[in-house]
Write a protein that holds these residues in place. Structure first.
Motif, short mmCIF file in Angstrom:
data_model
loop_
_atom_site.label_atom_id
_atom_site.label_comp_id
_atom_site.label_asym_id
_atom_site.label_seq_id
_atom_site.Cartn_x
_atom_site.Cartn_y
_atom_site.Cartn_z
N UNK A 196 4.67 -5.41 0.93
CA UNK A 196 5.14 -4.49 1.97
C UNK A 196 5.56 -3.13 1.42
N UNK A 197 5.43 -2.93 0.11
CA UNK A 197 5.81 -1.66 -0.50
C UNK A 197 4.93 -0.53 0.04
N UNK A 198 5.57 0.56 0.45
CA UNK A 198 4.83 1.74 0.88
C UNK A 198 4.51 2.60 -0.35
N UNK A 199 3.25 2.89 -0.56
CA UNK A 199 2.83 3.70 -1.70
C UNK A 199 2.41 5.07 -1.20
N UNK A 200 3.08 6.11 -1.70
CA UNK A 200 2.75 7.48 -1.35
C UNK A 200 2.22 8.20 -2.58
N UNK A 201 0.98 8.66 -2.52
CA UNK A 201 0.38 9.38 -3.65
C UNK A 201 0.24 10.86 -3.29
N UNK A 202 -0.06 11.65 -4.32
CA UNK A 202 -0.05 13.11 -4.18
C UNK A 202 1.28 13.53 -3.55
N UNK A 203 2.33 12.89 -4.07
CA UNK A 203 3.65 13.06 -3.45
C UNK A 203 4.72 13.26 -4.51
N UNK A 204 5.82 13.87 -4.12
CA UNK A 204 6.97 14.02 -5.01
C UNK A 204 8.25 14.11 -4.20
N UNK A 205 9.34 13.63 -4.81
CA UNK A 205 10.65 13.76 -4.20
C UNK A 205 11.12 15.19 -4.44
N UNK A 206 11.34 15.92 -3.36
CA UNK A 206 11.70 17.33 -3.50
C UNK A 206 13.18 17.61 -3.23
N UNK A 207 13.86 16.63 -2.58
CA UNK A 207 15.29 16.84 -2.33
C UNK A 207 15.97 15.49 -2.13
#
Length: 320
Positions: A196-207
């Motif tokens: 059930x893990x959501x995988x986000x690619x081409x992504x970054x934590x910005x705040x």
């Protein structure tokens, strides 16, 4: 302090080398800059399931270390923990290793099993000021993450291992990686994809947002900002490592690794190396490989420690 063999590094390879050196009848001193035995596994991955140790389809990191410590105790070693090896002088009769508390260890040979050397985690730029308030670099225990929304940043083995193990106990797990490709083992990637893990690619934590503690994060995906609830962030971005004072000893190195020959000899007389710190053509950095290198190093050090000894000790299963 006098001994036959001084081992620098008390991770899995160093602990197995300690046991094996005891099997050869040597007096052993083990030095490590960390305060506990087990190296990186104890410091960072005690809950990780390890899959490359012979005889165990899978074994938890802390259980592997416990077994290695028990095995090493048969050698009756002297442990000097929480101390860093700083200086090395070799001569015709042996070597002298100086520690940062001015302790001197006199030995006939030395085995370096220092893993990646001293290490510090790579930081998460958006996480500055949040360490210990919901942001961590390692997951030594899963319990604190129960029923949390967890955001894991990274694409390597640690990120995927932690995502896999936290998924059953966390409220939600989101894995954020800046690229489409992952460095993690393909089997683990597939297991996480099937969870059930959501995988986000081409992504970054910005705040990172919250009142005192982490409450939510802003994640930019393909240039579009998204907000996710998060009480826990794990920045699994790897670490910066260096060999520290070892670099001043005259060892031949290649990209922060110590070059060895097939007998695990370094370019310095009486100095051997084994495990992740070593480099040679075809090198594979696995715990299983480190165990074999430890035995090779100790057996070849045997003839340096005692010229009358043989490299091959006989089979460990043979009786007297």
């Amino acid at each position: 302090m006098d001994c036959d063999l001084v081992i620098v590094g008390a991770g899995p390879t160093g602990l197995f080398a300690t046991y094996y050196a005891g099997f050869r009848g040597f007096k052993i001193v083990v030095v490590d800059s960390l305060p506990e035995l087990g190296g990186q596994i104890t410091a960072m991955y005690p809950e990780k399931q390890i899959l490359d140790v012979a005889g165990f389809p899978t074994i938890k990191g802390r259980d592997l270390v416990a077994g290695l410590v028990e095995q090493a105790e048969t050698a009756r070693p002297t442990y000097l923990l929480g101390r860093t090896a700083t200086g090395l002088v070799t001569d015709d009769d042996g070597l002298t290793l100086t520690l940062d508390d001015d302790t001197e260890v006199r030995a006939k040979a030395m085995l370096i099993t220092a893993g990646i050397g001293k290490f510090s985690p790579r930081t998460l730029p958006a996480g500055e000021g949040w360490l210990g308030r919901g942001l961590e670099f390692f997951v030594p225990s899963f319990a604190p993450y129960a029923d949390n929304d967890v955001v894991i940043v990274g694409g390597g083995d640690s990120a995927f291992d932690w995502a896999l193990h936290l998924e059953p106990i966390a409220r939600s797990v989101t894995l954020v990686h800046r690229r489409d490709a992952f460095r993690a083992h393909q089997r683990t990637v597939e297991q996480v994809r099937d969870s059930s893990v959501e995988i986000l690619t081409k992504a970054e934590v910005t705040e990172v947002l919250g009142d005192g503690l982490v409450e939510r994060v802003e994640i930019t995906v393909d240039g579009e900002p998204h907000t996710r609830p998060a009480q826990s962030i794990v920045a699994a971005l790897g670490f910066v490592a260096d060999l520290g004072p070892l670099q001043q000893w005259g060892l031949e190195t290649e990209k922060r690794h110590v070059v060895v020959d097939p007998a695990m000899r370094t370019n310095l007389e009486r100095v051997f190396a084994a495990g992740d710190i070593t480099d040679y053509p075809g090198k594979v950095r696995l715990i299983a490989v480190g165990f074999g290198e430890a035995a090779t190093a100790v057996n070849n050090a045997a003839v340096v420690i005692d010229p009358a000894a043989h490299v091959f000790p006989g089979h460990s299963s043979e009786g007297n």
